[in-house]
Design an enzyme around this catalytic site. Structure first.
Site, short mmCIF file in Angstrom:
data_model
loop_
_atom_site.label_atom_id
_atom_site.label_comp_id
_atom_site.label_asym_id
_atom_site.label_seq_id
_atom_site.Cartn_x
_atom_site.Cartn_y
_atom_site.Cartn_z
CB SER A 1 -24.14 8.40 9.78
OG SER A 1 -24.63 9.55 9.14
CE1 TYR B 1 -25.66 5.76 5.25
CE2 TYR B 1 -26.52 7.76 6.28
CZ TYR B 1 -25.45 6.94 5.97
OH TYR B 1 -24.18 7.28 6.36
#
Length: 245
Positions: free
Chosen positions: A143, A156
């Protein structure tokens, strides 16, 4: 059905929605043999049936990436169905964002289990076979959160930094297996649906005002797969042109 590319056996985790589903559709339509894995088997069955009606070679198997035995069963099923695994796309991920002071430890643990252990389990399940054959391709979905940290996203982002570290370590340890990290920017998906924290949920709504369709990431993954064995596309960042993130 486009069969101009060399057909490969490709495994996709987290294939029931979002990037995983879009990647499955794209690769099957290119002529690859694709095995879908996820916990929501009813979605996998529906997707597989649609793609078979188009003439695609596709199968599915229940998969919880946090369980190594599930992952090894998934790989064994793929090999029985279509033969040796050429590529695995470790795509499964969760994103229940929250400020650290919210102390959502269960959600932190879940992100670590799915986003990090899930990738490691995928590697562990395919690596012996790929090494014995002297070829293979591991694609890990990270990501932009693996490149820069944002408020409410500390854990995250940590998991996505870990995906990049694991991937580069694997790349350096082998001269036969290709390793690709794909880092999507903002993409329309169900990931944000799991956010239970109000602060993080509101921030994500603003963050996602400009978003790519998951098909954009599917095309990037296909590009990496389609390169010859001596070409390793090590890292791709794919983000909306008009987005600062």
């Amino acid at each position: 059905m486009n069969t101009s590319t060399l057909s490969k056996t490709v495994l996709i985790t987290g294939a029931s929605s979002g990037i995983g589903e879009a990647t499955a559709r794209h690769l099957v339509r290119q002529g690859h043999r694709v095995v879908l894995g996820a916990r929501r088997t009813e979605r996998l069955q529906k997707l597989a049936e649609q793609l078979r009606e188009e003439g695609g070679q596709v199968a599915f198997h229940a998969l919880d990436v946090t369980r190594l035995d599930d992952m090894t069963d998934f790989v064994a099923f793929a090999e029985t169905t279509f033969g040796p695994v050429d590529t695995i796309v470790n795509n499964a991920g969760v994103m229940p964002l929250s400020p650290l002071n919210a102390l959502k430890v269960d959600e932190w643990d879940r992100m670590i289990d799915v986003n990090v252990r899930g990738v490691l389990h995928g590697i562990a399940a395919v690596l012996p076979g790929m090494e014995s054959r002297g070829r293979g391709h591991v694609i890990n979905v990270s990501s932009i959160g693996g490149h820069a940290v944002s408020p409410t996203a500390a854990v995250y982002c940590a998991t996505k930094y870990a995906v990049r570290a694991i991937s580069d370590g694997l790349r350096q340890e082998t001269d036969k297996i290709r390793v690709t990290v794909v880092s999507p920017g903002v993409v329309e998906s169900e990931l944000a649906d799991a956010i239970s924290d109000t602060t993080a949920r509101d921030a994500m709504k603003a963050f996602r005002r400009i978003a790519l369709q998951p098909e954009a990431i599917a095309r990037a993954i296909a590009y990496a797969i389609d390169q010859p064995d001596d070409v390793d596309v090590s890292e791709l960042i794919v983000r909306p042109t008009s987005s600062p993130y």
